[in-house]
Design an enzyme around this catalytic site. Sequence first.
Site, mmCIF file in Angstrom:
data_model
loop_
_atom_site.group_PDB
_atom_site.id
_atom_site.type_symbol
_atom_site.label_atom_id
_atom_site.label_comp_id
_atom_site.label_asym_id
_atom_site.label_seq_id
_atom_site.Cartn_x
_atom_site.Cartn_y
_atom_site.Cartn_z
ATOM 1 N N ARG A 98 0.815 -1.217 0.000
ATOM 2 C CA ARG A 98 0.000 0.000 0.000
ATOM 3 C C ARG A 98 0.855 1.277 0.000
ATOM 4 O O ARG A 98 0.633 2.193 -0.788
ATOM 5 C CB ARG A 98 -0.904 0.023 1.236
ATOM 6 C CG ARG A 98 -1.995 -1.037 1.289
ATOM 7 C CD ARG A 98 -2.689 -0.947 2.653
ATOM 8 N NE ARG A 98 -3.810 -1.853 2.784
ATOM 9 C CZ ARG A 98 -3.711 -3.092 3.246
ATOM 10 N NH1 ARG A 98 -2.515 -3.575 3.580
ATOM 11 N NH2 ARG A 98 -4.784 -3.862 3.376
ATOM 12 N N ILE A 99 1.820 1.342 0.923
ATOM 13 C CA ILE A 99 2.597 2.570 1.055
ATOM 14 C C ILE A 99 3.540 2.744 -0.124
ATOM 15 O O ILE A 99 3.681 3.854 -0.663
ATOM 16 C CB ILE A 99 3.358 2.586 2.395
ATOM 17 C CG1 ILE A 99 2.354 2.647 3.549
ATOM 18 C CG2 ILE A 99 4.314 3.766 2.466
ATOM 19 C CD1 ILE A 99 2.969 2.483 4.929
ATOM 20 N N ASP A 153 9.188 -6.799 -5.965
ATOM 21 C CA ASP A 153 8.360 -7.496 -4.986
ATOM 22 C C ASP A 153 8.076 -8.887 -5.531
ATOM 23 O O ASP A 153 7.340 -9.027 -6.511
ATOM 24 C CB ASP A 153 7.051 -6.750 -4.729
ATOM 25 C CG ASP A 153 6.311 -7.269 -3.494
ATOM 26 O OD1 ASP A 153 6.287 -8.507 -3.319
ATOM 27 O OD2 ASP A 153 5.771 -6.464 -2.724
ATOM 28 N N ARG A 192 10.891 -0.501 8.507
ATOM 29 C CA ARG A 192 11.311 -1.151 9.740
ATOM 30 C C ARG A 192 12.820 -0.979 9.897
ATOM 31 O O ARG A 192 13.582 -1.211 8.953
ATOM 32 C CB ARG A 192 10.965 -2.645 9.747
ATOM 33 C CG ARG A 192 9.534 -2.976 9.369
ATOM 34 C CD ARG A 192 8.500 -2.297 10.240
ATOM 35 N NE ARG A 192 8.489 -2.772 11.614
ATOM 36 C CZ ARG A 192 7.795 -2.207 12.577
ATOM 37 N NH1 ARG A 192 7.072 -1.139 12.338
ATOM 38 N NH2 ARG A 192 7.834 -2.701 13.802
ATOM 39 N N ASP A 207 13.906 7.151 9.004
ATOM 40 C CA ASP A 207 12.937 7.502 10.040
ATOM 41 C C ASP A 207 12.829 6.403 11.093
ATOM 42 O O ASP A 207 12.247 6.608 12.146
ATOM 43 C CB ASP A 207 11.557 7.745 9.423
ATOM 44 C CG ASP A 207 10.531 8.206 10.447
ATOM 45 O OD1 ASP A 207 10.768 9.263 11.067
ATOM 46 O OD2 ASP A 207 9.516 7.511 10.636
ATOM 47 N N GLU A 259 15.621 2.076 19.061
ATOM 48 C CA GLU A 259 15.030 3.401 19.217
ATOM 49 C C GLU A 259 14.796 3.682 20.692
ATOM 50 O O GLU A 259 14.319 2.805 21.417
ATOM 51 C CB GLU A 259 13.710 3.486 18.432
ATOM 52 C CG GLU A 259 13.923 3.354 16.930
ATOM 53 C CD GLU A 259 12.640 3.522 16.128
ATOM 54 O OE1 GLU A 259 11.567 3.763 16.733
ATOM 55 O OE2 GLU A 259 12.705 3.406 14.894
ATOM 56 N N HIS A 318 11.162 8.530 13.884
ATOM 57 C CA HIS A 318 9.978 7.670 13.757
ATOM 58 C C HIS A 318 8.687 8.498 13.758
ATOM 59 O O HIS A 318 7.705 8.173 14.433
ATOM 60 C CB HIS A 318 9.935 6.630 14.883
ATOM 61 C CG HIS A 318 9.210 5.374 14.506
ATOM 62 N ND1 HIS A 318 9.669 4.123 14.826
ATOM 63 C CD2 HIS A 318 8.061 5.179 13.817
ATOM 64 C CE1 HIS A 318 8.833 3.207 14.370
ATOM 65 N NE2 HIS A 318 7.843 3.834 13.752
#
Length: 317
Positions: free
Chosen positions: A155-156, A175, A236, A259, A264, A283
């Site tokens: 989707r993204i 993909d 990720r 990001d 983290e 993030h």
Amino acid sequence: MNKGKVFITDYGFASLAPETGLLNAHGFEVKAAKCTTEEDILSGGADADALLVQWAPVTAKVIAGLEKCRVIVRYGIGVDNIDLDAARKRSIPVCNVPDYCINEVADHTFSLALALARQLTETHARIKEGVWKIVPPRPMPAFEDMLFATIGYGRIARAVLERTKPFGFTAAAYDPYIAAAEMTAAGVRALPLDELLATADIISLHLPLNETTRHLINETTISIMKKGAILVNTSRGGLVDTIALAAALEQQQIVAGLDVFETEPLPETHPLRNCGQALLTSHTAWYSERSVPQLQYMAAEEVLRALQGKTLKNRVA
């Protein structure tokens, strides 16, 4: 009438009104905590009919201690903090919320890519140091001469590649789970991974984190990339070996916009913090004033579907 208990293990939201409003209206009690350990979760949620989870560790031990749980829903897309195998063995469905913040993450991804492609951070730093030049620090191709590629075509990734079209980029993706014909129909060039790594000017990662994708970007794959290529990761943190990446940035092999990180917050001693070739955000790609309550409500909707015996929308295990 109390139809059951929903336990929110942990959350970083200012208010829980979206989920409590929906679930209370349908007769379910909502209890919330700020769990950080297995013991915390079992102390408050062992008797819960459903768990809503943000970052808390839902391990095999936790899942074994759940007395009557019928669903575990993660606030967000990744489910790294949930032991999916253990949940399957107990026949407890695990769901995520993959269809929120798509535009936010796509916008953030594309913003990082554009800032790096136009060398905004480097030029800004040069001006702050008192250097004024009307040409950029490094070679800068026009967008229409650049290949913008995603690894992953979910989707993204699709939303990111849609954003490339008005700017004139050539769009490509890798993909293995998507037919090349589907990409071609959308105006996206389907490429094998090695060819994508070797030819793309911008590489954006859009993958789940698992044993096959962990450190997909490493010393070897970085060495295949074009000199000066732009790597963007809003997916990720574990997809990238950040020590290898930091070394490549220091050698000015590539540049990167990140990001997400393996650990983290990013440790103060991590070499990425001192890399001039890196644009780092904390993030925040998922965030907007719209996305937060949307995430909360959509997660609660999935819990409600499970507790009412309806078909789940986003089951991952």
